[in-house]
Write an enzyme that holds these catalytic residues in place. Structure first.
Site, PDB file in Angstrom:
ATOM      1  N   HIS A  32      32.606  17.483  27.775  1.00 33.47           N
ATOM      2  CA  HIS A  32      32.326  16.995  26.424  1.00 33.47           C
ATOM      3  C   HIS A  32      30.931  17.384  25.949  1.00 33.47           C
ATOM      4  O   HIS A  32      30.352  16.691  25.103  1.00 33.47           O
ATOM      5  CB  HIS A  32      32.511  15.478  26.355  1.00 33.47           C
ATOM      6  N   SER A  65      60.598  29.103  24.710  1.00 37.67           N
ATOM      7  CA  SER A  65      59.840  28.755  25.907  1.00 37.67           C
ATOM      8  C   SER A  65      60.768  28.141  26.942  1.00 37.67           C
ATOM      9  O   SER A  65      61.619  27.304  26.606  1.00 37.67           O
ATOM     10  CB  SER A  65      58.721  27.765  25.567  1.00 37.67           C
ATOM     11  N   LEU A 123      44.364  21.178  31.793  1.00 35.48           N
ATOM     12  CA  LEU A 123      44.095  22.523  32.291  1.00 35.48           C
ATOM     13  C   LEU A 123      44.133  23.561  31.169  1.00 35.48           C
ATOM     14  O   LEU A 123      44.328  24.749  31.415  1.00 35.48           O
ATOM     15  CB  LEU A 123      45.082  22.896  33.396  1.00 35.48           C
ATOM     16  N   SER A 125      46.168  24.242  28.464  1.00 38.77           N
ATOM     17  CA  SER A 125      47.373  24.990  28.133  1.00 38.77           C
ATOM     18  C   SER A 125      47.363  25.473  26.683  1.00 38.77           C
ATOM     19  O   SER A 125      47.867  26.564  26.387  1.00 38.77           O
ATOM     20  CB  SER A 125      48.620  24.138  28.397  1.00 38.77           C
ATOM     21  N   SER A 126      46.785  24.684  25.778  1.00 36.66           N
ATOM     22  CA  SER A 126      46.744  25.118  24.377  1.00 36.66           C
ATOM     23  C   SER A 126      45.828  26.331  24.220  1.00 36.66           C
ATOM     24  O   SER A 126      46.172  27.296  23.533  1.00 36.66           O
ATOM     25  CB  SER A 126      46.292  23.974  23.464  1.00 36.66           C
ATOM     26  N   GLU A 158      42.290  26.272  16.914  1.00 34.32           N
ATOM     27  CA  GLU A 158      42.376  24.875  17.374  1.00 34.32           C
ATOM     28  C   GLU A 158      41.690  23.933  16.397  1.00 34.32           C
ATOM     29  O   GLU A 158      42.184  22.849  16.094  1.00 34.32           O
ATOM     30  CB  GLU A 158      41.737  24.751  18.758  1.00 34.32           C
ATOM     31  N   ASP A 170      37.059  25.988  26.538  1.00 35.27           N
ATOM     32  CA  ASP A 170      38.388  26.309  27.052  1.00 35.27           C
ATOM     33  C   ASP A 170      38.772  27.747  26.743  1.00 35.27           C
ATOM     34  O   ASP A 170      39.204  28.507  27.624  1.00 35.27           O
ATOM     35  CB  ASP A 170      39.437  25.363  26.457  1.00 35.27           C
TER      36      ASP A 170
END
Length: 378
Positions: A32, A65, A123, A125-126, A158, A170
């Site tokens: 953060h 998917s 982890l 994923s986005s 995002e 990320d």
């Protein structure tokens, strides 16, 4: 891979033109503070999302998917209306390319996704999916964007399309991952260096709480706003560059948020030193301190993460454990002593017994190694 190719043919009636892989990421420490101008220490992992793609004559985009029963989602290059499914991450990248670079795909495409990332947040994923699409579009449209620029495209998707006001950690880690290394990234300047992730006498383990989470609905954006408010009342360009002594006049809630950001920045630099000195005791202590700060000052952990962290941090087999990722569920990273798989299994069974009693959930765990970033594989 052959099974995925066969499924692609079943779904779309043709063979894929290209195949890409985009990893997940683990943040060793520095949570953060990527949106507070701090340093972070993430690494890409060997698990991730594989994308098989072929390009079409028209402008229709078809996406399926294996995680969602192979249902085909259809939209066009001209219709990027946001919907509540995983296609919003794909549409988000296309939206940013159109808005910021004035480009869009000449043709539609068919895309089949498979993933071996854990079915729980934590982890990235986005970010993995956003970077996958950014890489595909960069190659197909010959945009010539660097890995760093693709990470920025993915972050903007995002922020401005999906609606999560995250920092760049990320996407940067997914784009720039390097085998056997973590990345010391200055999120304020995007300067970075690779730090060998060598942990003698220890092994890294990821523990999944298996608690669902939605960052759009969580307090993630609220924390971001609190940090922005604290920075307005302090000096400097970034919250992390202040001193703890500077925050004494802040109201209590802002003081806590700022204290986490400032002390986490110090912990990241100390963790890099511990890695270079190969001091696992010191590194484990920093992981424990990080989780404590996230729990009490930043308040983003929650019962599930805390029960597991407490159990691991009281074990003689664990140097230190902390939540990794945004929190509110998701995963932890633990620096374990180099026990064999059977001893690790017994420990995790004991931890899970406590966890199940307290929450009704069951954990899962994985041993991961640092890996390369998003790339074309065929």
């Amino acid at each position: 891979m052959e099974n995925s190719k066969a499924r692609f043919r079943e779904l779309f009636g043709k063979d894929p033109d290209r195949i890409y892989f985009s990893p997940g990421r683990v943040n060793l420490i520095g949570e953060h503070i990527d949106y507070n101008g701090g340093h972070v220490l993430p690494f890409a992992v060997s698990l991730g999302i594989t994308g098989l793609v072929s390009f079409n004559e028209g402008n229709e985009i078809q996406v399926a998917s294996s995680d969602f029963k192979d249902e085909i989602i259809r939209f066009t290059t001209d219709d990027l209306k946001k919907t509540d499914d995983f296609s919003m991450y794909i549409k988000g990248v296309l939206y940013i390319l159109k808005e910021d670079y004035n480009v869009k795909p000449d043709n539609g495409f068919s895309l089949f996704l498979t993933s071996n990332l854990p079915k729980s947040p934590g982890l990235a994923s986005s970010a993995s999916l956003e970077m996958l699409i950014s890489r595909i579009m960069n190659d197909k449209l010959s945009l010539g964007l660097s890995d760093t620029e693709l990470a920025v495209v993915s972050k903007n998707a995002e922020n401005r399309y999906v609606g999560v006001n995250c920092g760049i950690m990320d996407q940067f880690a997914v784009a720039m991952g390097k085998q056997d290394n973590c990345i010391l990234l200055d999120t304020n300047t995007l300067k970075y260096e690779y730090v060998p992730l060598y942990t003698p006498g220890a092994r890294l383990v990821i523990i999944n709480t298996n608690k669902p989470r939605n960052l759009i609905e969580s307090k993630y954006n609220e924390r971001r706003m609190e940090c922005d408010e604290a920075l307005k009342l302090l000096k400097g360009e970034t919250l992390c560059r202040n001193d703890v002594e500077d925050i004494s006049e802040l109201v209590e809630i802002l003081k806590k948020r700022a204290r986490h950001a400032i002390t986490e920045e110090i912990r990241v630099n100390d963790a890099c030193a511990a890695l270079k000195e190969r001091d696992m005791e010191k590194l484990g202590k920093l992981l424990k301190e990080s989780h404590r700060s996230l729990r009490y000052d930043y308040e983003v952990t929650g019962k599930e993460l805390d029960v597991i962290a407490d159990a691991l941090n009281s074990s003689s087999l664990c140097y230190g454990a902390r939540m990794t990722g945004a929190g509110f569920g998701g995963c932890l990273v633990a620096l374990m002593k180099a026990v064999d798989d059977s001893a690790l299994k017994l420990l995790m069974e004991d931890v899970n017994a406590v966890y199940n009693k307290e929450t009704g959930l069951n954990l899962s765990y994985y041993t991961l190694t640092p890996a390369d970033g998003t790339r074309r594989i065929i």
